[in-house]
Design an enzyme around this catalytic site. Sequence first.
Site, PDB file in Angstrom:
ATOM      1  N   LYS A 156     -26.768 -38.654  12.417  1.00 23.54           N
ATOM      2  CA  LYS A 156     -27.551 -39.744  12.990  1.00 23.54           C
ATOM      3  C   LYS A 156     -28.423 -40.316  11.890  1.00 23.54           C
ATOM      4  O   LYS A 156     -28.921 -39.580  11.032  1.00 23.54           O
ATOM      5  CB  LYS A 156     -28.436 -39.242  14.145  1.00 23.54           C
ATOM      6  CG  LYS A 156     -29.446 -40.256  14.666  1.00 23.54           C
ATOM      7  CD  LYS A 156     -30.414 -39.641  15.664  1.00 23.54           C
ATOM      8  CE  LYS A 156     -31.515 -40.628  16.044  1.00 23.54           C
ATOM      9  NZ  LYS A 156     -32.482 -40.049  16.988  1.00 23.54           N
TER      10      LYS A 156
ATOM     11  N   GLU B 146     -44.792 -42.692  21.723  1.00 27.02           N
ATOM     12  CA  GLU B 146     -44.372 -41.341  21.343  1.00 27.02           C
ATOM     13  C   GLU B 146     -45.500 -40.534  20.705  1.00 27.02           C
ATOM     14  O   GLU B 146     -46.019 -40.900  19.650  1.00 27.02           O
ATOM     15  CB  GLU B 146     -43.188 -41.411  20.376  1.00 27.02           C
ATOM     16  CG  GLU B 146     -42.574 -40.054  20.071  1.00 27.02           C
ATOM     17  CD  GLU B 146     -41.158 -40.156  19.565  1.00 27.02           C
ATOM     18  OE1 GLU B 146     -40.553 -39.099  19.319  1.00 27.02           O
ATOM     19  OE2 GLU B 146     -40.642 -41.279  19.429  1.00 27.02           O
TER      20      GLU B 146
END
Length: 379
Positions: free
Chosen positions: A141, A186
């Site tokens: 990723k 976040e």
Amino acid sequence: MRRNQGLAGIGCALRLEFSGPTRMTDAAAAWKQVARLATVTDPLARTGTGLLAFGAFAFDESSVQTSVLIVPEIIVGREDGQCWVTRIWATGQSAPENPLALHPLGDEYRIALLPGALPPDGFRAAVSSGIEHIRAQQVNKVVLARDLVGRVPAESDLRRAITKLALGYPDCWTYAVDGLIGSSPETLIRADHGSVNARVLAGTISRGADAEDDREAALALATSSKDGDEHEFAVQSVLKSLRPHTSVLATSEIPFTVKLPNLWHLATDLEGTLSDGSTSLDLIAALHPTAAVAGTPTDQALNLIRELEPFDRGRYAGPVGWVGADGDGEWAIALRCAQVAPEGGITAYAGCGIVLDSDPERELAETKMKFRPIVEAFG
């Protein structure tokens, strides 16, 4: 600030700057020295009182943007209906006399944010290249970002943009530290009296046009194998980083969906108990960069980001937050943000996690959704 609670600093009693690969561990060591030498009178002795520093750290060790810890002269805090004021000054000097007064907001302004060093076509090409590297098994990723640029008028009151972010995204961490402004969904880490918690976000879909579309969007995100894989990479990277510092570490059993005004995110909450006396600065040094903002494996993903992004991320996707004299603190990941330079130049950033099933056009659309908070706040 989050949910109308938080901390605001006025003035600067001390500014510490750091750079390079050891910027966070250097900050942790320097802050311990500052706290050791400080004389603190704190009758409240609660989270957010006493000696504090606000901080923002560069994403990449090679960034030309410095990382900072700033100790304000005056801190105003608010939590659970209670407010307090902290005053801080250098030994041998007198206490700051800044009067606490409300000042009206400056004139309104609206600016256009236009494509920067990586325009849409370039971003699509970067995503395609990232997918090819994943297909070749060089990375699992990679998180790729693009930029928008503009300029705010001279003497602009940045509180206007900050207020719009705080009111528009009350469940996010709205922050403004040394020109870095944004509202992040976040939490990188919160350390409080031996306990730690974090929220990992990875996997995104836009809100539906109506209630039924919205429910379908949330369900599609929760059942998406592409988003599930991206999310699992991020969760495992945080777990791997925190385990050496904790005696107990637990996560929510399955990812859940988090609703923001413009997006749904996949989320996992983590809670643990510190076992090695680490401060919040030690923990951000251990955690950064997570797979949610870099990719996995980390080193290979960072090298690919440097290859495919034609700009310095600065403090975008780095830790932003505060630390107390005891080392406790709250740190978010600097997302949905822009860096405003002293002369008025502004650069906003938004990125996406790229995995094998990613589609360049969809990833471009996701960045447009993620730009929305900053574009609306300034425009």
